[in-house]
Structure formats: C-alpha cells, structure tokens
Design a protein around this motif. Structure first.
Motif, mmCIF file in Angstrom:
data_model
loop_
_atom_site.group_PDB
_atom_site.id
_atom_site.type_symbol
_atom_site.label_atom_id
_atom_site.label_comp_id
_atom_site.label_asym_id
_atom_site.label_seq_id
_atom_site.Cartn_x
_atom_site.Cartn_y
_atom_site.Cartn_z
ATOM 1 N N LYS A 53 0.822 -1.216 0.000
ATOM 2 C CA LYS A 53 0.000 0.000 0.000
ATOM 3 C C LYS A 53 0.854 1.264 0.000
ATOM 4 O O LYS A 53 0.332 2.362 0.162
ATOM 5 C CB LYS A 53 -0.934 0.004 1.213
ATOM 6 C CG LYS A 53 -1.956 -1.118 1.162
ATOM 7 C CD LYS A 53 -2.865 -1.092 2.371
ATOM 8 C CE LYS A 53 -3.846 -2.251 2.306
ATOM 9 N NZ LYS A 53 -4.640 -2.356 3.522
ATOM 10 N N SER A 54 2.166 1.118 -0.172
ATOM 11 C CA SER A 54 3.098 2.251 -0.201
ATOM 12 C C SER A 54 2.937 3.171 1.007
ATOM 13 O O SER A 54 2.893 4.389 0.888
ATOM 14 C CB SER A 54 2.939 3.052 -1.501
ATOM 15 O OG SER A 54 3.228 2.230 -2.603
ATOM 16 N N THR A 55 2.882 2.579 2.203
ATOM 17 C CA THR A 55 2.755 3.349 3.441
ATOM 18 C C THR A 55 4.111 3.586 4.097
ATOM 19 O O THR A 55 4.177 4.231 5.137
ATOM 20 C CB THR A 55 1.853 2.610 4.449
ATOM 21 O OG1 THR A 55 2.467 1.354 4.765
ATOM 22 C CG2 THR A 55 0.449 2.408 3.912
ATOM 23 N N ASN A 56 5.168 3.032 3.512
ATOM 24 C CA ASN A 56 6.522 3.057 4.067
ATOM 25 C C ASN A 56 6.612 2.292 5.385
ATOM 26 O O ASN A 56 7.486 2.532 6.200
ATOM 27 C CB ASN A 56 7.062 4.478 4.225
ATOM 28 C CG ASN A 56 8.587 4.490 4.126
ATOM 29 O OD1 ASN A 56 9.177 3.655 3.445
ATOM 30 N ND2 ASN A 56 9.223 5.405 4.827
ATOM 31 N N THR A 57 5.663 1.368 5.590
ATOM 32 C CA THR A 57 5.710 0.410 6.696
ATOM 33 C C THR A 57 5.197 -0.925 6.177
ATOM 34 O O THR A 57 4.463 -0.969 5.184
ATOM 35 C CB THR A 57 4.837 0.843 7.903
ATOM 36 O OG1 THR A 57 3.479 0.899 7.489
ATOM 37 C CG2 THR A 57 5.283 2.181 8.477
ATOM 38 N N ILE A 58 5.589 -1.981 6.869
ATOM 39 C CA ILE A 58 5.092 -3.310 6.518
ATOM 40 C C ILE A 58 4.549 -3.978 7.781
ATOM 41 O O ILE A 58 4.996 -3.672 8.886
ATOM 42 C CB ILE A 58 6.178 -4.199 5.852
ATOM 43 C CG1 ILE A 58 7.356 -4.436 6.790
ATOM 44 C CG2 ILE A 58 6.620 -3.591 4.529
ATOM 45 C CD1 ILE A 58 8.372 -5.445 6.273
ATOM 46 N N PRO A 59 3.592 -4.880 7.620
ATOM 47 C CA PRO A 59 3.049 -5.588 8.786
ATOM 48 C C PRO A 59 4.115 -6.472 9.453
ATOM 49 O O PRO A 59 5.032 -6.970 8.790
ATOM 50 C CB PRO A 59 1.933 -6.457 8.195
ATOM 51 C CG PRO A 59 1.652 -5.906 6.843
ATOM 52 C CD PRO A 59 2.913 -5.251 6.383
ATOM 53 N N ALA A 60 3.954 -6.680 10.751
ATOM 54 C CA ALA A 60 4.875 -7.531 11.512
ATOM 55 C C ALA A 60 4.986 -8.916 10.878
ATOM 56 O O ALA A 60 6.079 -9.479 10.790
ATOM 57 C CB ALA A 60 4.394 -7.646 12.958
ATOM 58 N N LYS A 61 3.860 -9.454 10.414
ATOM 59 C CA LYS A 61 3.886 -10.797 9.833
ATOM 60 C C LYS A 61 4.773 -10.837 8.584
ATOM 61 O O LYS A 61 5.531 -11.786 8.393
ATOM 62 C CB LYS A 61 2.475 -11.272 9.496
ATOM 63 C CG LYS A 61 2.479 -12.676 8.916
ATOM 64 C CD LYS A 61 1.101 -13.183 8.633
ATOM 65 C CE LYS A 61 1.173 -14.561 7.990
ATOM 66 N NZ LYS A 61 -0.154 -15.065 7.656
ATOM 67 N N ASP A 62 4.698 -9.812 7.754
ATOM 68 C CA ASP A 62 5.539 -9.794 6.556
ATOM 69 C C ASP A 62 7.015 -9.678 6.924
ATOM 70 O O ASP A 62 7.873 -10.291 6.291
ATOM 71 C CB ASP A 62 5.135 -8.654 5.625
ATOM 72 C CG ASP A 62 3.812 -8.937 4.917
ATOM 73 O OD1 ASP A 62 3.360 -10.101 4.913
ATOM 74 O OD2 ASP A 62 3.229 -7.989 4.371
ATOM 75 N N PHE A 63 7.321 -8.902 7.953
ATOM 76 C CA PHE A 63 8.700 -8.823 8.428
ATOM 77 C C PHE A 63 9.166 -10.197 8.912
ATOM 78 O O PHE A 63 10.259 -10.647 8.579
ATOM 79 C CB PHE A 63 8.836 -7.778 9.536
ATOM 80 C CG PHE A 63 10.221 -7.691 10.094
ATOM 81 C CD1 PHE A 63 11.266 -7.217 9.306
ATOM 82 C CD2 PHE A 63 10.493 -8.087 11.386
ATOM 83 C CE1 PHE A 63 12.559 -7.141 9.815
ATOM 84 C CE2 PHE A 63 11.776 -8.010 11.903
ATOM 85 C CZ PHE A 63 12.812 -7.542 11.116
ATOM 86 N N ALA A 64 8.316 -10.881 9.658
ATOM 87 C CA ALA A 64 8.650 -12.221 10.141
ATOM 88 C C ALA A 64 8.884 -13.175 8.966
ATOM 89 O O ALA A 64 9.844 -13.957 8.965
ATOM 90 C CB ALA A 64 7.540 -12.752 11.046
ATOM 91 N N LEU A 65 8.026 -13.090 7.956
ATOM 92 C CA LEU A 65 8.191 -13.964 6.786
ATOM 93 C C LEU A 65 9.502 -13.666 6.066
ATOM 94 O O LEU A 65 10.163 -14.582 5.575
ATOM 95 C CB LEU A 65 7.004 -13.807 5.837
ATOM 96 C CG LEU A 65 5.674 -14.348 6.359
ATOM 97 C CD1 LEU A 65 4.535 -13.980 5.417
ATOM 98 C CD2 LEU A 65 5.746 -15.855 6.578
ATOM 99 N N SER A 66 9.897 -12.401 6.022
ATOM 100 C CA SER A 66 11.172 -12.067 5.368
ATOM 101 C C SER A 66 12.345 -12.656 6.143
ATOM 102 O O SER A 66 13.348 -13.030 5.550
ATOM 103 C CB SER A 66 11.332 -10.551 5.208
ATOM 104 O OG SER A 66 11.701 -9.925 6.412
#
Length: 171
Positions: free
Chosen positions: A16-29
């Motif tokens: 969504k181009s918010t310059n943030t990502i959800p915690a779950k996506d960070f965990a997946l990375s």
C-alpha cells in the motif's frame, strides 16, 4: 547487499506504499531462507503473530527493515556476540540481543523488531532466543543473497569445537 535491493524487498511487502510493513511480513522475510527441516514450524510461528494483540498491529518502517538487513551483513560479529552474551548469561534475552547488536555490530534494533524476532525464534516461549536457529536462518539468507551455492561461513561458530576458541578470543 545494496540499498536498492533492500528497498526492493521492502517495497515487495509494502503493497500500500505506506513506508511500513506488517509484523507478519517482516517475520516472513526473516524465515524466508530457513532450514527446510524447520521452515514449517517457523512459518507457523509467523502466522501466530496475528493472534497476539500487541504484535498483530505492529508495523515495521523501512529504517527498521534496513537496520535488520545491516545486522545480517554483520553476521559473523553477531554470531560471536550472541554466543559471548549467551555464555555469560546462560540464555539470550531481548536486552542481550539488543546489546549485542548495538555494541558489537553498531546496529540499533528497536523493541518492535526484537519482539518479532523473539516471537518467531523463541521456540519454547520462555523469553530466551533459540539463537542457533535464528542465526542459521540469517546465515542461509545471506548465503542465498551472495553465493547461493555456499553454506559455510559464520555458522562455524555454532560448532561446539569452535566455541571454546571463541570464548578465548573474547577474554
């Protein structure tokens, strides 16, 4: 790893181009390159982020994402620091990880990032990091980025024979 690659990966999760990502996506990375023997358990732990009232609403900024990427690039120093702090304290706490990252690697991790790391890699929920699996996932990730065929490197410090020489170096 270049800043452009880090930005590309971050933007992959920042739909969504918010310059943030959800915690779950960070965990997946973080678990993207985990050992195949453990990846399903780590993916399950990433999924459970959505059950945690605090973590499910966390958002990770690009700066936090970049700091974690910087930490991955300093993996050998981080590995030594984690085992040094772990040897002193017995088990690695959130504060130990933050101290090791900052003092040895020059990387400041936010509490949000550390909370997500512990959620995924504190396998028995005792408040202590399952550091070998955490470091192994990071090492595989860096190996995949730099030399997909290579799997050696800093993880040699996980070998019990090498730990005594590590402790000697740190004294």
């Amino acid at each position: 790893i270049s800043l452009q690659i880090i930005r590309l990966e971050f933007s992959h999760y920042d739909v969504k181009s918010t310059n943030t990502i959800p915690a779950k996506d960070f965990a997946l990375s973080m678990v993207a390159s985990a050992d195949m023997n453990h990846i399903s358990k780590l993916l399950d732990r990433a999924d459970t982020l959505e059950n945690d009232p605090y973590l499910k609403h966390l958002r990770i900024t690009f700066e936090e994402f970049k700091a974690f990427a910087d930490l991955r690039r300093r993996l050998e120093s981080l590995t030594m620091a984690i085992f040094a702090y772990g040897q002193v304290n017995g088990l690695l706490t959130k504060q130990d990880l933050k101290r090791a990252a900052q003092h040895v690697c020059g990387v400041e991790l936010t509490d949000r990032v550390v909370d997500i790391i512990f959620h995924v890699f504190d396998m028995n929920n005792d408040g202590h990091l399952s550091s070998e699996e955490f470091l192994r996932a990071l090492q595989r990730r860096e190996a995949d980025i730099h030399q997909p065929a290579a799997r050696g490197g800093p993880m040699g410090w996980l070998n019990p024979k090498n730990r005594s020489s590590l402790l000697q170096m740190l004294r």
